[in-house]
Motif scaffolding. Structure first.
Motif, PDB file in Angstrom:
ATOM      1  N   ARG A  29       0.847  -1.211   0.037  1.00  0.00           N
ATOM      2  CA  ARG A  29      -0.009   0.066   0.000  1.00  0.00           C
ATOM      3  C   ARG A  29       0.761   1.069   0.160  1.00  0.00           C
ATOM      4  NH1 ARG A  29      -4.620   0.375   3.458  1.00  0.00           N
ATOM      5  NH2 ARG A  29      -4.160   2.886   2.972  1.00  0.00           N
ATOM      6  N   ASP A  30       0.607   2.041  -0.711  1.00  0.00           N
ATOM      7  CA  ASP A  30       1.050   3.553  -0.638  1.00  0.00           C
ATOM      8  C   ASP A  30       2.792   3.674  -0.804  1.00  0.00           C
ATOM      9  OD1 ASP A  30      -1.235   4.736   0.080  1.00  0.00           O
ATOM     10  OD2 ASP A  30      -0.970   4.422   2.442  1.00  0.00           O
ATOM     11  N   THR A  31       3.060   3.011  -2.337  1.00  0.00           N
ATOM     12  CA  THR A  31       4.289   3.288  -2.897  1.00  0.00           C
ATOM     13  C   THR A  31       4.198   4.793  -3.355  1.00  0.00           C
ATOM     14  OG1 THR A  31       4.398   1.170  -3.096  1.00  0.00           O
ATOM     15  CG2 THR A  31       5.856   2.443  -4.530  1.00  0.00           C
ATOM     16  N   MET A  32       5.335   5.452  -3.125  1.00  0.00           N
ATOM     17  CA  MET A  32       5.301   6.881  -3.474  1.00  0.00           C
ATOM     18  C   MET A  32       6.049   6.708  -5.012  1.00  0.00           C
ATOM     19  SD  MET A  32       7.599  10.246  -2.435  1.00  0.00           S
ATOM     20  CE  MET A  32       6.369  10.815  -1.023  1.00  0.00           C
ATOM     21  N   THR A  48       6.204   0.985   4.455  1.00  0.00           N
ATOM     22  CA  THR A  48       4.850   0.548   3.833  1.00  0.00           C
ATOM     23  C   THR A  48       4.249  -0.488   4.075  1.00  0.00           C
ATOM     24  OG1 THR A  48       5.931   1.568   1.866  1.00  0.00           O
ATOM     25  CG2 THR A  48       4.261   0.274   1.346  1.00  0.00           C
ATOM     26  N   LEU A  49       2.801  -0.448   4.368  1.00  0.00           N
ATOM     27  CA  LEU A  49       2.078  -1.870   4.689  1.00  0.00           C
ATOM     28  C   LEU A  49       2.184  -2.797   3.739  1.00  0.00           C
ATOM     29  CD1 LEU A  49       0.040  -3.057   6.715  1.00  0.00           C
ATOM     30  CD2 LEU A  49      -1.775  -1.946   5.614  1.00  0.00           C
ATOM     31  N   VAL A  50       2.420  -4.010   4.045  1.00  0.00           N
ATOM     32  CA  VAL A  50       2.533  -5.094   2.970  1.00  0.00           C
ATOM     33  C   VAL A  50       1.541  -6.169   3.337  1.00  0.00           C
ATOM     34  CG1 VAL A  50       3.769  -6.851   1.970  1.00  0.00           C
ATOM     35  CG2 VAL A  50       5.077  -4.582   2.609  1.00  0.00           C
ATOM     36  N   THR A  51       0.563  -6.580   2.736  1.00  0.00           N
ATOM     37  CA  THR A  51      -0.476  -7.707   3.093  1.00  0.00           C
ATOM     38  C   THR A  51      -0.190  -9.011   2.339  1.00  0.00           C
ATOM     39  OG1 THR A  51      -2.150  -6.088   3.501  1.00  0.00           O
ATOM     40  CG2 THR A  51      -2.763  -8.299   3.399  1.00  0.00           C
ATOM     41  N   GLU A  52       0.300 -10.081   2.926  1.00  0.00           N
ATOM     42  CA  GLU A  52       0.487 -11.262   2.149  1.00  0.00           C
ATOM     43  C   GLU A  52      -0.942 -12.156   1.735  1.00  0.00           C
ATOM     44  OE1 GLU A  52       3.388 -12.271   1.645  1.00  0.00           O
ATOM     45  OE2 GLU A  52       4.787 -10.850   2.943  1.00  0.00           O
ATOM     46  N   ASP A  53      -0.695 -13.051   1.030  1.00  0.00           N
ATOM     47  CA  ASP A  53      -1.828 -13.830   0.528  1.00  0.00           C
ATOM     48  C   ASP A  53      -2.832 -14.406   1.609  1.00  0.00           C
ATOM     49  OD1 ASP A  53      -0.168 -15.601   0.981  1.00  0.00           O
ATOM     50  OD2 ASP A  53      -0.395 -16.614  -0.954  1.00  0.00           O
ATOM     51  N   ASP A  54      -1.954 -14.738   2.780  1.00  0.00           N
ATOM     52  CA  ASP A  54      -2.691 -15.514   3.699  1.00  0.00           C
ATOM     53  C   ASP A  54      -3.388 -14.288   4.861  1.00  0.00           C
ATOM     54  OD1 ASP A  54      -0.428 -14.411   5.263  1.00  0.00           O
ATOM     55  OD2 ASP A  54       0.147 -16.316   5.893  1.00  0.00           O
ATOM     56  N   GLY A  55      -3.061 -12.963   4.540  1.00  0.00           N
ATOM     57  CA  GLY A  55      -3.690 -11.970   5.277  1.00  0.00           C
ATOM     58  C   GLY A  55      -2.804 -11.557   6.293  1.00  0.00           C
TER      59      GLY A  55
END
Length: 183
Positions: A29-32, A48-55
């Motif tokens: 999320r939110d890459t400048m 930066t917030l990173v979300t994996e496929d497992d949540g």
């Protein structure tokens, strides 16, 4: 016909990586955005917030310059650390950009470059397993192996993201844009 405007310097975009079968792999999320051209996008991730496929969710620890290209089958993450720059290079499809995100298919193979210049090809076993599971074509396999060679040449030649000048220029630009946003 009006050409749709892409992201501009200072805009924030989402990055989504997928697997060959179309499943979502990871989201940033939110890459400048630092620069867009006809063929490439340069950005930065910093906390930066990173979300994996497992949540599972986590936040990047250090600033990283990211480089995506419309023709090369790899993308490059240059992580700026106290002991120098480390690189994580994903062998992946060229990116596409739509209203939702910058998107690409991650093909498991990775090249890691350490601050001392040591290079390692990672996840060969994962690549081979997924290749069988998802039936990577001979053409895809050939393209990816050719792009590993191109990537290693770039690393050895200090080309593009692998040059100190490139990192200094884009990290400095990021700091300037961040200061401007904070004031």
């Amino acid at each position: 016909m009006v050409k749709e405007r892409g992201p501009r310097e200072g805009d924030f975009i989402t990055i989504k990586s997928y697997k060959h079968d179309g499943s979502l792999h990871r989201t940033w999320r939110d890459t400048m955005v630092l620069k867009t051209s006809e063929n490439a996008i340069i950005g930065v991730n910093d906390h930066t917030l990173v979300t994996e496929d497992d949540g599972r969710r986590w936040v990047t620890r250090e600033p990283a310059i990211v480089y995506f290209h419309k023709h090369y089958w790899f993308n490059i993450i240059a992580m700026i650390r106290d002991n120098g720059v480390s690189y994580y290079c994903n062998l992946a499809s060229p990116y596409v950009l739509d209203k939702e995100a910058l998107k690409y298919i991650d093909y498991d193979l990775d090249v890691k470059v350490y601050p001392d210049g040591e290079k390692r090809l990672l996840d060969v076993d994962e690549y081979e397993a997924h290749g069988k599971q998802w039936h990577y074509s001979k053409e895809t396999d050939k393209i990816l192996k050719e792009n590993v060679k191109v990537l290693v040449d770039w690393i050895n030649e200090g080309k593009g993201p692998f040059s100190k000048e490139y990192i200094d220029l884009w990290y400095s630009r990021y700091q300037e844009l961040s200061r401007r946003a904070d004031s």
